[in-house]
Design a protein around this motif. Structure first.
Motif, mmCIF file in Angstrom:
data_model
loop_
_atom_site.group_PDB
_atom_site.id
_atom_site.type_symbol
_atom_site.label_atom_id
_atom_site.label_comp_id
_atom_site.label_asym_id
_atom_site.label_seq_id
_atom_site.Cartn_x
_atom_site.Cartn_y
_atom_site.Cartn_z
ATOM 1 N N THR A 64 -62.235 -61.409 23.549
ATOM 2 C CA THR A 64 -62.565 -59.990 23.417
ATOM 3 C C THR A 64 -63.951 -59.712 23.971
ATOM 4 N N LYS A 123 -59.244 -57.002 25.324
ATOM 5 C CA LYS A 123 -58.851 -58.403 25.374
ATOM 6 C C LYS A 123 -58.612 -58.841 26.814
ATOM 7 N N ASN A 153 -53.111 -61.920 21.421
ATOM 8 C CA ASN A 153 -53.035 -60.587 22.004
ATOM 9 C C ASN A 153 -51.746 -59.927 21.583
#
Length: 300
Positions: free
Chosen positions: A209, A218, A5
């Motif tokens: 996701t 996310k 992320n």
């Protein structure tokens, strides 16, 4: 599919100094909470919209996700920040002794799992005022372990500890070294309840996701990994503000095939969680309080 992320998360701590927090609690013992609401609406929220990076993030949320016009997005951003300020004030009001009307949908789901010997997982989100659930959904049989942000102000943590002292609750702070995972796992194997936010990164950068409100976003992989590690039952609990003095709690079972492969279990559980969160946010779009760029940028 898990991936790193790259979004920068909002710190997540409550604004203000210890003195400000203590003064507000003392004031709320004598002053109607709506007076504080009015003061914040006129003097605090407008300034926040100018200086806070979160205001731009929420503006993007209404423009991109809800496709509001520029003018409507500005108004919606103000409304979002005003409701958020009410939620924060309500927390201090509860600590000062004020009472709120709380309704619960699906409490029998919580009670059913609470009556069983196995531990279970309760997933939350940064929507509305989740802390209210801790004042109502408490167990007489199991210890309740809540994963919390480690950088929260001392005043906030002290008041939470005071309010939860007689409810058999323990707060576990998230750690950079991820050692909190072992505490959570130990709690679950001991037949206890573990509560975790599943819409914001806490330490780990691994994510999954999912399409959320029509766009890819996310979600942290950790909560779903912990829940499926030994096939624990999982519920989602969301709390929204429905009136100035009232909140509604919704408890929903999140089913997944415990006989499937681990990867498929994580996929099913995360999908069930995101769909429930989407239902809540569609109904209460102004109570989305994730103040960082949550959705992925569109590919060129």
């Amino acid at each position: 599919m898990a991936e790193a992320n790259t979004n920068t998360s909002w710190a997540g701590d409550t604004f203000g100094t210890t003195w400000m927090h203590e003064t507000l609690i003392k004031m709320l013992r004598w002053i109607d909470v709506r007076i504080i609401y009015a003061f914040v609406a006129v003097f605090v929220v407008p300034v926040t919209l100018i200086v806070s990076p979160g205001a731009r993030v929420i503006y993007h949320y209404f423009r991109r996700v809800w496709k509001f016009s520029v003018l409507k997005s500005v108004g919606a951003t103000y409304r979002n920040h005003y409701i958020f300020s009410q939620v924060i004030i309500d927390r201090f009001a509860i600590w000062s002794g004020k009472k709120y009307n709380i309704s619960v949908e699906g409490e029998e789901v919580f009670q059913r799992l609470d009556s069983q010997p196995e531990g279970f997982v309760q997933l939350s989100a940064h929507v509305g005022n989740y802390e209210v659930a801790g004042y109502h959904l408490s167990s007489k049989l199991k210890r309740f372990n809540a994963l919390v942000f480690s950088g929260e102000k001392a005043t906030v943590m002290e008041n939470r500890n005071r309010m939860f002292a007689d409810r058999n609750m323990r707060m576990i702070s998230s750690c950079v070294d991820m050692s909190h995972i072992f505490e959570l796992d130990n709690a679950l194997t001991s037949g206890e309840i573990v509560s975790m936010p599943a819409d914001r990164m806490l330490g780990s950068t691994k994510s999954v996701t999912k399409e959320f409100l029509g766009l890819p976003a996310k979600f942290p992989l950790g909560p779903f990994n912990i829940a499926t590690m030994r096939g624990y039952n999982v519920i989602a609990v969301n709390v929204v503000k429905v009136k100035w003095n009232a909140y509604a709690i919704r408890v929903v079972d999140l089913p997944y095939d415990k006989e499937a492969s681990r990867r498929e279990q994580v996929a099913q559980l995360s999908e069930a969680y995101v769909r429930e969160l989407e239902r809540v946010v569609r109904k209460y779009p102004y109570q989305w309080f994730n103040f960082h760029e949550f959705w992925e940028e569109p590919k060129a």
